[in-house]
Scaffold this active site. Structure first.
Site, short mmCIF file in Angstrom:
data_model
loop_
_atom_site.label_atom_id
_atom_site.label_comp_id
_atom_site.label_asym_id
_atom_site.label_seq_id
_atom_site.Cartn_x
_atom_site.Cartn_y
_atom_site.Cartn_z
N HIS A 324 10.24 -32.37 1.65
CA HIS A 324 9.37 -34.12 2.45
C HIS A 324 8.18 -33.79 2.56
O HIS A 324 7.57 -32.81 3.04
CB HIS A 324 10.78 -33.59 3.23
N SER A 325 7.07 -35.12 2.01
CA SER A 325 6.22 -35.52 2.56
C SER A 325 5.36 -34.55 1.39
O SER A 325 5.86 -34.26 -0.04
CB SER A 325 5.82 -35.62 3.80
N MET A 326 4.26 -34.26 2.20
CA MET A 326 3.68 -33.25 1.35
C MET A 326 4.25 -31.33 0.92
O MET A 326 3.52 -31.12 0.35
CB MET A 326 2.46 -32.35 2.33
#
Length: 1168
Positions: A324-326
C-alpha cells in the site's frame, strides 16, 4: 577612541527618519572612509570638517523639533565620529576588543570593500531622493498599489484552485464498509539472529476470529507492506476477506481445490509507522528487513512444528506481495537489494503506490533510490532474451484510487514507463468490474467491494502444486486482466476461441426464430412463449464492408453451462450428428425441437465467461454502485465481439429459457464499426472556444463511441450534457449509459442515467516520465454511449471545457511547486535589495524591493521561463532518438532511446497549450510570498513587543546611562560563547543529529534576531537600524522557504527517537551543509550589518542570487533537495562578505578566549 562601523553611509548617519537630505548627504561624505577602515591624517581633517557641517545643520533641525530634545541631547553635542556610540549602534556591533584590534590596524584596508572617496552632486541628489522616499516607506507594513493588486489576484487564483479542488469535479464516494474479527500472532523468533532491525520492526501472522484461529501456516504466504506512516493492522480488511472467502466458499469447491487453491496466510509488517516518503535510507532499511523476513517466512513452511501443509505439496519458494502506498515502492526495492533471494517474489499488487516518481523530492537519497529502482526495472525489461531478464517471472499490478486520493497523485501510480503490458499494467478502481468507484488513499484498503475482487483474483492466481505457489506468468496476467479490467480494452483476451463446444442445441427445421441478416433482436419480456426458445442471429461473412462487431446487452445474468437461469447465449456451428452420439461428445444437450421429426443440430460454445459487467442504468439509478443502506442493484450483462473472433461459427443463439412471462429484456445486433466509431479531430483551443456537439441519429447502433485524441491532459476537466431519449409509445428498455475511458493507463468511469456528467481523467500529466514505447499520436479520451436503439429518436450531446473545474486539477499536480517557485521570488527580491544597498547604502524593506521587482525583473524572468517551458514541451513531444552514441541506452541497441527525465524540468508540461502555467504559478507564488512576509512580520512584531516588556529599564537608567546599558535578554553574546556554541552544534551534526535539526535551530535564532532588530528600529527610527532589520528579515524569509525541505527529515529523526531506535542517523551528517547558515546567523546575532560591496565583486552576489532563482524554477520541483545546498552556498558568500570587514590576526583570535572579566573591565574603562 573612534569606533569603526561595518556599514554604509546610512549606518553612520545617526539621526532618525526626519533628518532632511542635506544632513543625510553630509553623512554620506563621511561614511566611505569609516566604512573602509582607513585612519590617515587626511581622513581626520576631512571628518572634522564634515562633522562641523553636520552639527550646524543638526542644531537648526533640533531647534525645530524640541519634543525630541531629551532623546537626542548627548548625541547632538558629540562629534559625528562618535555617533556610532548611540544605543542603536552599540548593541548591533562586535565586541570592543575586536574593534580595538581593527582600530590599531586601520591601515590594512581590505580589497573587497572598495568605496569611492568622493561623492558627486548627482549622487547627493539621488541619495536625497532615496532618503525622502525611504521616509515615506519606512513602515514595514507599507504596500504599494501594484503589490496590493498583484497579491489580490494571486490570492484569488489560489482560492479558486483550492475551492475548485474541494467543490468541483468531485468523484462520488461509493465504498461499502467492511467488517472483520482480527487477531495477530507476532513471530517473536524472528529476532536479532536473523536481522539487525529486530528491535525496530516486527512481523505478524493474521488470523480471523471464529474462522481460522490456528497460528500454524497451512496455505500460500502473502506479505502485506504498509505505506508511509502506515500500520501493520491495515491488512485486516483484505486478510479477513481472504479467510472468510476460503472458509465459506472455496473449501467446499472441489474443482477449486483440485486447481491448487488453498488458504492464504497473510503476514504483515510493523514498521512502527515509519516515514518512508521523505527519507530514502528508511526505504532501503525496510527493503533489507523485508528480504530477511521473507526468508524467515518461507522457512516456517519447512518446519513441521509450524506448518500444517499437505506432505505431498512442494515447499513454497516465493511470497505474494501486497503493498500500500510507499509499501509498493519498498516491494519493488526489495528486488534490487543485495540480500534479495532470487525468485522469492513473483507477484506484486500495489495500491495507490507512486511508482513513476517520488511524491516529494526533499531528500537526495530518495531521489537516488527511485532512479536506481526504476533504472533497474527498465533495464531488465529492455532485455531481448528472458534469460537475461531477472524480472521475467514477476508480474506487477498497480491499482490507483483516482480523483478521491488527495495524498498521492494517482498519475504517479502509472507503470507505463517501467513495465511492458506482458508483465503488468495500471488500472483505476473506477474501472474494476462491480467496484466502479474512486477511493481515497486509505479507503482502498477497506472498501468492501474492492477487497473482494483483490482476494478472488489472488485465489485464482495461486497454485500450491507449484513451488512458486502461483500459476505461470502468462496465466497470472490473464487472470488479473479478467478481474481488474473492464474486458473492453485492446489487451483484454476473449476465451471463446480457446474453448471446445460443450452444448448440443437441437432446433426445429422450419424454425421461424432466425433473425434476418442485418436486423436487430430486441426482446422486451422473457418467457412469452411459455417454453424455452432460441433466437438465432446469423453471423455475417468475412469481408463485410465497414467491419462488423456483435454486441448484446441485457439486464439478466447469463447462464454458464449447466445453470438453469433465464437466459443463455451460445455461439453455434452446424454439426450434423448421428442419433446417440451427442451424449458422448457434449456435456450439455439442449433440445428445443419439440415433437417434430425434422431437426437441426448445432454445436455451441457458451459465452458466459466473456461477459462484461456494466452498471445498471435505469430511471431509478443515480450511481454506478450501491451503498450500504441501499438495495443491491444487479449489473447489466454485456457481450462484445469483433467479427474476427467469431468467424468460425454460423449463428449466435440467444436462448430464452423462461417458461413463464418474466421481466427482462435483451438487445443483440451486428453493427458497422463505421457507424459506431467516430474520431473527432478538433484542437483544444477550438474546444475551449466553441465546445463540441455530437448528434446520435435515430437509426443508430446500440453502442456508439466517440474518440477525441486532443483530450489527453489530466489538467483539464469537461462538462458533458446529453439530451433526452424520447421513445414514443414503447417504454425505454434502459436509460443512456456513458463510459469515459483512456487506455494509458486503464481508467474508465461510468455514468448511469446520464443527463450531465463531469469528465476528468488521469492522462498525460506534468513531470511524468514518457512510456517505454513512444506513441506518435495520443489515443486521447474516448466516450462510449449505450442508448436504447428501439427509441427511434436522435440524441444530442454537447461537451465543453469546465474552466473553473479545471482549476482544481492543478492542486494535486502542482502542490510541490510551493517548495521551489517562491524561492524564485524571494531571491530576486533579495538580489534587488543588495543591488540598491551597494549603490545607495539603503537596504530597502522586503516589500519595497518586491514592488520594484514586480515592475521589471519578475515579469522578464517569468516571460523567459515561459518561452523555456514551451521549448521543453515541444521537445518532449518529439520522437525519441535512435539508440547509440554517447548517451545511448545501455539495453537493447535495436530500440529507440527514451529520455525518462525529459519532463522533469520547470512545470513538467508536455503540451505547449499550457504555456500559461509559468505565469500563473509565478503569480500565485508572489501572493504566497507576500502573505508569508506579513505573517512573519506579525510574528516578529509580537515578539518585539514582548521583548520590549521583558527588557524594560529601571527609572534611574532612563537618561545618559540608558544608552549604554544593555539588557542581558538581548545583549550580544561574547565571541567566545558564539564560537563554542557553533563548535558544539557542528560536532553534534557530524555525529548524532542530522543537519536539518541545526537548520531549525538557526531559523529560531534568526527570528529572535529579527524581533530584536525590529524593536530597535521602532524605538530609534534610524536608517542604520532599519537597514539591519530589513537585512535580517530578508535573510529570515529566505531561510523560511528552505525550512519545508528540511523539516521532513527532521520528522523522521524525531520519529526514530520516539520508537527508541537510537542507532545514529546514517545520513545527513555533512557539516558543510549547515556551517554557512550557522555562521551567518551567528554573525547577525551580533548586530553586524553586512558591508557594502562597491567593487566588481558585487556582481557575485547578484549572479549567485539570480542562479538560485533560475535553478529553483527550472529544477526545483524535481530536485528540491538541491535548493538547500545552493542557498547554503549563498549563505557562505554572505559570511565571506561579512568577514571582509574584519582584520583577523592571531592576537585578535586570542582575545576571543580571554575571560569575560577582563573584557568587561576593558569596557568599563572606556568613556564616551
Amino acid at each position: 577612541m573612534r569606533r569603526r562601523s561595518t556599514g554604509s553611509a546610512a549606518e553612520e548617519e545617526g539621526d532618525d527618519s526626519t533628518v532632511p537630505p542635506p544632513l543625510a548627504n553630509a553623512a554620506d561624505l563621511i561614511s566611505p572612509f569609516a566604512g573602509a577602515g582607513a585612519s590617515s591624517k587626511l581622513d581626520e581633517v576631512t571628518r572634522e570638517r564634515d562633522s562641523r557641517n553636520i552639527r550646524s545643520t543638526a542644531r537648526q533641525i533640533i531647534s525645530q523639533h524640541t519634543h525630541e530634545l531629551d532623546r537626542r541631547k548627548s548625541t547632538d553635542q558629540r562629534p559625528s565620529t562618535a555617533r556610532s556610540r548611540r544605543p542603536s549602534n552599540t548593541n548591533w556591533r562586535p565586541g570592543d576588543a575586536r574593534n580595538g584590534q581593527i582600530e590599531k590596524k586601520g591601515d590594512t584596508e581590505t580589497s573587497l570593500i572598495n568605496v569611492p572617496s568622493e561623492a558627486s552632486a548627482t549622487d547627493k541628489m539621488a541619495d536625497a531622493r532615496q532618503h525622502a522616499r525611504r521616509s515615506r516607506l519606512r513602515s514595514p507594513w507599507s504596500l504599494s498599489l501594484l503589490t496590493f493588486v498583484t497579491t489580490v489576484l494571486a490570492l484569488f487564483a489560489l482560492g479558486s484552485i483550492i475551492h475548485s479542488f474541494s467543490n468541483r469535479q468531485l468523484d462520488t464516494k461509493g465504498c461499502r464498509m467492511s467488517y472483520m474479527r482480527p487477531s495477530f500472532a507476532k513471530l517473536s523468533d524472528f529476532d536479532t539472529e536473523h536481522t539487525r532491525f529486530a528491535s525496530k520492526y516486527s512481523v505478524y501472522l493474521y488470523r480471523e476470529g471464529m474462522v481460522d484461529e490456528d497460528t500454524k501456516v497451512k496455505g500460500v504466504p502473502v506479505l502485506f507492506i504498509p505505506g508511509n506512516a502506515g500500520s501493520y493492522k491495515q491488512v485486516r480488511p483484505i486478510a479477513a476477506e481472504g479467510a472468510t472467502y476460503f472458509h465459506d466458499v472455496l473449501r467446499h469447491d472441489a474443482a477449486a481445490i483440485d486447481a491448487g487453491a488453498r488458504n492464504l496466510d497473510f503476514f504483515t509488517v510493523d514498521f512502527n509507522e515509519d516515514i518512508t516518503a521523505f527519507h530514502g535510507q528508511t526505504l532501503l532499511d525496510q527493503a533489507e528487513y523485508l528480504n530477511e523476513a521473507i526468508a524467515y517466512i518461507l522457512s516456517l513452511y519447512h518446519d513441521p512444528r509450524r506448518s500444517e501443509r499437505d506432505a505431498d505439496l512442494p515447499d513454497p519458494t516465493s511470497v505474494i506481495i501486497l503493498g500500500h502506498s510507499m509499501g509498493g515502492i519498498v516491494a519493488r526495492t526489495m528486488l534490487v537489494m543485495p540480500n534479495y533471494q532470487a525468485n522469492s517474489i513473483n507477484t506484486i499488487i500495489t495500491m495507490s503506490a507512486p511508482h513513476a516518481r517520488p511524491p516529494v523530492s526533499f531528500d537526495a537519497e530518495i531521489v537516488r533510490t527511485y532512479k536506481q529502482i526504476n533504472d533497474y526495472w527498465r533495464q531488465a525489461y529492455s532485455q531481448k532474451w528472458a534469460n537475461n531478464n531477472p524480472l521475467w517471472h514477476v508480474t506487477l499490478i498497480s491499482i490507483a484510487g483516482g480523483g478521491l486520493d488527495s495524498v498521492v497523485p494517482s498519475d504517479y501510480a502509472s507503470l507505463e514507463s517501467l513495465v511492458p503490458d506482458t508483465h503488468g499494467f495500471t488500472v483505476f478502481t473506477s474501472s474494476v468490474p462491480n467496484v466502479w468507484t474512486s477511493m481515497d488513499h486509505q479507503a482502498i484498503l477497506w472498501c468492501d467491494q474492492f477487497r473482494k475482487v483483490v482476494v478472488q483474483s489472488l485465489y485464482d492466481a495461486i497454485d500450491v502444486k507449484r513451488p512458486a505457489q502461483t500459476k505461470p506468468r502468462a496465466e497470472r496476467m490473464r487472470i488479473f486482466k479478467k478481474w481488474y479490467l473492464t474486458g473492453m480494452e485492446s489487451i483484454a483476451e476473449k476465451t471463446l476461441s480457446q474453448k471446445e463446444p460443450t452444448t448440443l442445441l437441437t432446433l426445429e427445421d422450419n424454425s421461424n426464430s432466425i433473425i434476418p441478416q442485418g436486423e436487430r433482436l430486441a426482446l422486451r419480456k422473457l418467457g412469452e412463449s411459455h417454453k424455452p426458445r432460441a433466437h438465432l442471429l446469423p453471423i455475417p461473412p468475412q469481408g463485410t464492408p465497414g467491419g462488423k462487431r456483435f454486441t448484446l446487452l441485457t439486464d439478466q445474468k447469463l447462464d454458464k453451462p449447466g445453470e438453469s437461469g433465464k437466459l443463455e447465449v451460445l455461439f453455434c456451428s452446424v454439426f450434423p450428428l448421428h442419433p446417440g452420439q451427442s451424449a458422448t461428445l457434449f456435456s450439455m444437450n439442449m433440445d428445443l425441437s419439440g415433437d417434430t421429426s425434422g431437426s437441426t443440430r448445432l454445436a455451441c460454445k457458451n459465452a458466459a465467461s466473456d461477459v462484461i459487467a456494466l452498471p445498471a442504468s435505469t430511471r431509478t439509478t443515480k450511481r454506478p454502485f450501491y451503498l450500504d443502506e441501499e438495495e443491491e442493484v444487479l449489473p447489466f450483462s454485456y457481450l462484445q465481439y469483433d467479427l474476427e473472433d467469431i468467424l468460425e461459427h454460423q449463428f449466435v443463439a440467444v436462448v430464452d429459457k423462461a417458461v413463464d412471462p418474466t421481466p427482462g429484456w435483451v438487445i443483440a445486433e451486428f453493427s458497422d464499426n463505421v457507424q459506431s466509431h467516430r474520431v473527432r479531430s478538433l484542437g483544444l483551443r477550438r474546444l475551449l472556444a466553441f465546445g463540441m456537439k455530437i448528434k446520435l441519429p435515430p437509426n443508430r447502433p446500440m453502442v456508439a463511441e466517440v474518440k477525441i485524441p486532443a483530450l489527453h491532459s489530466s489538467l483539464l476537466a469537461y462538462t458533458l450534457e446529453m439530451g433526452n431519449q424520447v421513445c414514443g409509445e414503447d417504454a425505454e428498455l434502459f436509460t443512456p449509459l456513458l463510459r469515459q475511458y483512456i487506455s494509458d493507463p486503464y481508467e474508465s468511469k461510468y455514468f448511469v442515467n446520464v443527463k450531465q456528467a463531469n469528465i476528468n481523467l488521469h492522462g498525460v500529466s506534468p513531470f511524468m516520465p514518457p512510456p517505454l514505447k513512444h506513441k506518435a499520436v495520443q489515443d486521447g479520451l474516448s466516450l462510449q454511449f449505450w442508448t436504447d436503439p428501439t427509441c427511434n429518436s436522435s440524441v444530442k450531446i454537447s461537451l465543453k471545457v469546465d474552466v473553473p473545474g479545471s482549476m482544481g486539477k492543478l492542486y494535486m499536480r502542482y502542490r510541490t511547486v510551493f517548495a521551489a517557485f517562491p524561492l524564485l521570488v524571494v531571491t530576486l527580491v533579495l538580489r534587488k535589495q543588495f543591488r540598491v544597498y551597494d549603490e545607495t547604502g539603503i537596504f530597502m524593506s522586503f516589500i519595497e524591493s518586491l514592488d520594484m521587482c514586480l515592475r521589471q525583473s519578475l515579469p522578464l524572468m517569468l516571460a523567459a521561463l515561459t518561452c523555456l517551458a514551451v521549448s521543453f514541451a515541444q521537445a518532449s513531444s518529439a520522437p525519441p532518438r535512435a539508440a547509440g552514441g554517447f548517451w545511448g541506452w545501455r539495453g537493447n541497441a535495436t530500440e529507440s532511446q527514451v529520455d525518462f527525465t525529459k519532463n522533469d524540468l520547470l512545470v513538467g508540461s508536455q503540451d505547449p497549450f499550457f504555456w500559461f502555467m509559468v505565469p500563473l504559478i509565478g503569480l500565485v507564488c508572489v501572493g504566497v510570498v507576500v502573505m508569508v512576509h506579513y505573517a512573519t512580520l506579525a510574528i516578529t512584531y509580537v515578539f518585539s513587543i514582548v521583548y520590549s516588556w521583558v527588557s524594560t529599564k529601571p527609572a534611574w537608567l532612563r537618561n545618559e546611562d540608558k544608552r549604554r546599558a544593555t539588557s542581558p535578554a538581548f545583549a550580544p553574546s561574547t565571541p567566545r560563547r558564539r564560537v563554542l556554541t557553533t563548535a558544539i552544534l557542528l560536532f553534534l551534526v557530524s555525529t548524532v543529529i542530522p543537519y536539518q535539526f541545526a537548520y531549525l535551530v538557526a531559523c529560531l535564532v534568526q527570528i529572535a534576531t529579527c524581533s530584536r532588530a525590529l524593536r530597535f528600529a521602532r524605538e530609534a527610527r534610524s536608517n542604520t537600524n532599519y537597514n539591519f532589520y530589513n537585512y535580517a528579515h530578508s535573510v529570515f524569509i529566505l531561510m523560511l522557504w528552505i525550512l519545508p525541505i528540511n523539516l521532513p527529515i527532521l520528522v523522521v529523526w524525531v520519529h526514530n527517537l520516539a520508537v527508541h531506535w537510537l542507532t545514529p542517523f546514517s545520513s545527513h551528517h555533512n557539516v558543510l551543509s549547515i556551517m554557512p547558515f550557522i555562521l551567518l546567523v551567528e554573525t547577525l546575532t551580533s548586530g553586524k550589518m553586512i558591508p557594502r560591496v562597491t567593487s566588481r565583486l558585487r556582481y557575485v552576489t547578484s549572479l549567485l542570487l539570480f542562479f538560485i532563482a533560475a535553478y529553483s524554477a527550472v529544477y526545483g520541483v524535481t530536485y528540491a533537495y538541491m535548493l538547500h545546498y545552493i542557498v547554503n552556498l549563498a549563505a557562505a558568500w554572505l559570511v565571506a562578505v561579512h568577514s571582509s570587514s574584519s582584520s583577523w590576526s592571531l592576537a585578535g583570535l586570542s582575545t576571543i578566549f580571554e575571560s569575560d572579566t577582563n573584557e568587561n573591565s576593558r569596557k568599563r574603562g572606556k568613556t564616551p
